[in-house]
Design an enzyme around this catalytic site. Sequence first.
Site, PDB file in Angstrom:
ATOM      1  N   CYS A  56      -1.208  -1.651 -13.361  1.00 45.69           N
ATOM      2  CA  CYS A  56       0.051  -1.276 -12.710  1.00 45.69           C
ATOM      3  C   CYS A  56       1.075  -2.396 -12.891  1.00 45.69           C
ATOM      4  O   CYS A  56       0.729  -3.567 -13.013  1.00 45.69           O
ATOM      5  CB  CYS A  56      -0.183  -1.022 -11.221  1.00 45.69           C
ATOM      6  SG  CYS A  56       1.307  -0.443 -10.357  1.00 45.69           S
ATOM      7  N   HIS A  76      -4.883  -0.315  -8.196  1.00 43.97           N
ATOM      8  CA  HIS A  76      -4.969  -1.212  -7.041  1.00 43.97           C
ATOM      9  C   HIS A  76      -4.638  -0.456  -5.773  1.00 43.97           C
ATOM     10  O   HIS A  76      -3.790   0.456  -5.778  1.00 43.97           O
ATOM     11  CB  HIS A  76      -4.028  -2.416  -7.212  1.00 43.97           C
ATOM     12  CG  HIS A  76      -2.576  -2.060  -7.170  1.00 43.97           C
ATOM     13  ND1 HIS A  76      -1.787  -2.283  -6.072  1.00 43.97           N
ATOM     14  CD2 HIS A  76      -1.762  -1.457  -8.078  1.00 43.97           C
ATOM     15  CE1 HIS A  76      -0.558  -1.861  -6.317  1.00 43.97           C
ATOM     16  NE2 HIS A  76      -0.513  -1.349  -7.528  1.00 43.97           N
ATOM     17  N   ARG A  82       1.943  -7.946  -7.820  1.00 40.92           N
ATOM     18  CA  ARG A  82       0.791  -8.588  -7.165  1.00 40.92           C
ATOM     19  C   ARG A  82      -0.488  -8.480  -7.980  1.00 40.92           C
ATOM     20  O   ARG A  82      -1.533  -8.969  -7.556  1.00 40.92           O
ATOM     21  CB  ARG A  82       0.556  -7.950  -5.785  1.00 40.92           C
ATOM     22  CG  ARG A  82       1.710  -8.126  -4.825  1.00 40.92           C
ATOM     23  CD  ARG A  82       1.562  -7.210  -3.635  1.00 40.92           C
ATOM     24  NE  ARG A  82       1.647  -5.788  -4.013  1.00 40.92           N
ATOM     25  CZ  ARG A  82       1.519  -4.779  -3.162  1.00 40.92           C
ATOM     26  NH1 ARG A  82       1.298  -5.028  -1.887  1.00 40.92           N
ATOM     27  NH2 ARG A  82       1.617  -3.536  -3.579  1.00 40.92           N
TER      28      ARG A  82
HETATM   29 CO    CO Z   1       0.812   0.044  -8.234  1.00 45.51          CO
END
Ligand code: CO
Length: 215
Positions: free
Chosen positions: A43, A99, A47
């Site tokens: 993604c 995630h 993070r």
């Molecule tokens: Co994402």
Amino acid sequence: MEKSYKKLLENNKAWVTLQSYNDPNYFKNLAEGQSPEYLWIGCSDSRVPANEITGTIPGEMFVHRNIANMVVHSDMNLLSVLSYAVEVLKVKHIIVCGHYNCGGVIAAMGNKQYGLIDNWLRHIKDVYRYHFLELDAIEDLEMRARRFVELNVIEQVHDLGKTSIVQNAWKNNQPLNIHGWVYDVRDGLIKDLEVTFTCIKDLHSVYHFEDKNAI
Ligand code: CO
């Protein structure tokens, strides 16, 4: 504001100094080429930095990132990355890593209009529809979103197997494993969903391509 972006360039200089100090040939070696063993499809979320969370260094991982780590078969960007990684670099492992707390997946669970991105989110909504019986039965919305993230990753592993790029590699006995993982932003740990595809038999037969020459 200006300062915050200049900091990146200063960081870069400091990084170059450190790498060259640790290994004077560091950049010379990297400039000679790459032979990464892994393709990472993750993604775009800030993070989830692929190299950092897997302890890999420059040269070790070929990376493609988009919103919600999707494998969309009409996405020329994804297909080009996949083709180069499999046919030229001959990576041994493709990792789809989703995630928890994924904004794309959470948005796809809802009904708000966001604009252009709705077209992208629709691919994720399709995954919900395939699994709506299981997902609708999870009353806690956070738990439902977590499971949706996992199911989305599993679906993308299937979608990789459906491509002629992956199937031709398997046909040529090229070692190629496809893995589905989920990263937890709350503790930094990666969970292996154990959905590894290693050959055509792992994929439903309706998606199997015959040999091109057989037509
Ligand atoms: Co994402």
